[in-house]
Enzyme design. Structure first.
Site, short mmCIF file in Angstrom:
data_model
loop_
_atom_site.label_atom_id
_atom_site.label_comp_id
_atom_site.label_asym_id
_atom_site.label_seq_id
_atom_site.Cartn_x
_atom_site.Cartn_y
_atom_site.Cartn_z
N LYS A 8 121.49 44.43 -39.37
CA LYS A 8 120.19 44.09 -38.80
C LYS A 8 119.11 44.16 -39.87
CE LYS A 8 116.83 45.97 -35.69
NZ LYS A 8 116.40 47.07 -34.90
N LYS A 17 121.03 49.02 -40.99
CA LYS A 17 119.73 48.61 -40.47
C LYS A 17 118.71 48.79 -41.59
CE LYS A 17 116.27 49.66 -36.97
NZ LYS A 17 115.96 50.37 -35.73
C1 PBG Z 1 114.27 51.11 -32.60
C2 PBG Z 1 114.52 49.67 -32.81
C3 PBG Z 1 113.77 48.71 -33.51
C4 PBG Z 1 114.39 47.48 -33.31
C5 PBG Z 1 115.51 47.73 -32.54
N1 PBG Z 1 115.59 49.08 -32.26
C6 PBG Z 1 112.48 48.84 -34.24
C7 PBG Z 1 112.38 49.60 -35.51
O1 PBG Z 1 113.35 50.10 -36.09
O2 PBG Z 1 111.25 49.73 -35.92
C8 PBG Z 1 113.91 46.16 -33.83
C9 PBG Z 1 114.37 44.96 -33.08
C10 PBG Z 1 113.63 43.71 -33.37
O3 PBG Z 1 112.74 43.63 -34.24
O4 PBG Z 1 113.94 42.73 -32.70
N2 PBG Z 1 114.53 51.95 -33.65
#
Ligand code: PBG
Length: 350
Positions: free
Chosen positions: A267, A214
């Site tokens: 992601k 991520k």
């Molecule tokens: C929580 C989380 C996030 C997303 C999914 N889980 C936000 C972040 O890390 O700031 C983002 C999903 C999206 O942008 O569609 N940690």
């Protein structure tokens, strides 16, 4: 491709006088030779449930998307509509009424996600496959995915005290009826502690979909508006991955698999197609999910609203490219529309 192979292939082309356009002249022949297929059962639809609202409200920042009360007929209607279209998997995010230092509503028995899960199980049994996002950024007053701690380096996000909170959340989500826990906080060792906690409490049937690679991305903007989860100080670069790195994703994925992840994830998706390909080629036997994130969704939505892109064609092309890169599963806000287009045979309008 190796040079030898390229030579052989080019001489074959000459011998048989191949004309690539013969395989493009009609929809039928294009469908016949298509290398990539999209199927609704491989989509996961994100759902936001929010405490303190009584009807679905528009999601700020995510055009044409809604936030649902945790226990409402509208939520059940949405899931039934998805099931009818062949979309059977859902990723639930909670938005609590109150935030605190620890993110207590993330592991409260009556937290938004827990309430929604119990309600869904009561109304629909186990036919929807439910994934629960496990993080505290939307639940904490500071908006970070881990607990801040004062150190000689200033305020840092502390890894190991955060893991204790994560195991509590995992257990409470499993108790409420989650099929898969999806930890998204990028703390080291999170999959291991969650797996151990689940097994210890008798939830060996509950799986883990790890947000393994991520990235610290600008493309989470719309999500943070909806989930009210933007960090109140600093940023997430000390725990989310650096966008300059692809090979590092292999390390993250292997660690998560060793720690017990059943499904791994890359992601965002569209900006990281190379990473999707790399992970799939390195570990082809591990199911790979890709998260087509909020900013990627909004770019297409906003451009379509401006009349600059055809919405359906642009979304389908984007989803095909994620699948073509090597994702097995796609988490997308466009899941229902995509499933509808597939059902109507309008999936390749481009
Ligand atoms: C929580 C989380 C996030 C997303 C999914 N889980 C936000 C972040 O890390 O700031 C983002 C999903 C999206 O942008 O569609 N940690």
């Amino acid at each position: 491709m190796r040079i030898m192979e390229a030579n052989i292939i080019s001489s074959l082309f000459k011998a048989f006088s191949i004309r690539p356009r013969r395989l493009r002249f009609s929809k039928e022949v294009r469908d016949l030779v298509a290398e990539t297929e999209l199927t609704p059962q491989h989509f996961i639809l994100p759902i936001f449930v929010k405490e303190g609202i009584s009807r679905p409200t528009e999601a700020e920042g995510l055009l044409d998307y809604y936030v649902y009360p945790p226990t409402s007929e509208d939520l059940i209607k949405l899931i039934n509509e998805a099931l009818d279209l062949g979309v059977r998997s859902f990723l639930i995010f909670g938005i609590p009424k109150e935030k605190d230092e620890l993110g207590s509503r993330a592991f409260a028995k009556d937290g938004p996600v827990q309430q929604a899960l119990r309600y869904i199980r009561k109304e629909l049994g186990w036919s929807p496959l439910i994934f629960t996002d496990l993080c505290i950024c939307g639940y904490t007053s500071h908006g970070h995915c881990g607990l801040p701690k004062e150190t000689r380096r200033g305020t840092v996000i502390d890894n190991d005290s955060t893991l204790e909170i994560y195991s509590k959340i995992a257990i409470s989500q499993a108790e409420a009826g989650a099929d898969f826990i999806a930890p998204s906080g990028m703390m080291d060792g999170q999959v291991k502690v969650i797996r151990e906690a689940l097994d210890k409490e008798g939830f060996s049937d509950v799986g883990i979909m790890a947000y393994s690679a991520k990235y610290a991305s600008a493309f989470y903007g719309p999500f943070r508006l909806v989930a009210e989860s933007a960090p109140r100080f600093g940023d997430r670069r000390s725990y989310q991955m650096d966008p300059r790195n692809a090979k590092e994703a292999i390390k993250e994925v292997i660690l998560d698999v060793e720690e017990g992840a059943d499904i791994v994830m890359v992601k965002p998706a569209l900006l990281y197609l190379d990473v999707i390909r790399l992970v799939k080629e390195t570990l082809p036997f591990i199911p790979l999910a890709a998260y087509n994130v909020s900013g990627e969704y909004s770019m297409i939505k906003a451009a379509a609203k401006e009349g600059l892109l055809d919405e359906a064609s642009a979304f389908m092309e984007a989803l095909y490219s994620i699948k073509r890169a090597g994702a097995d599963i796609i988490i997308t806000y466009y899941a229902l529309n995509a499933a509808r287009l597939l059902k109507e045979g309008r999936e390749n309008l481009f």
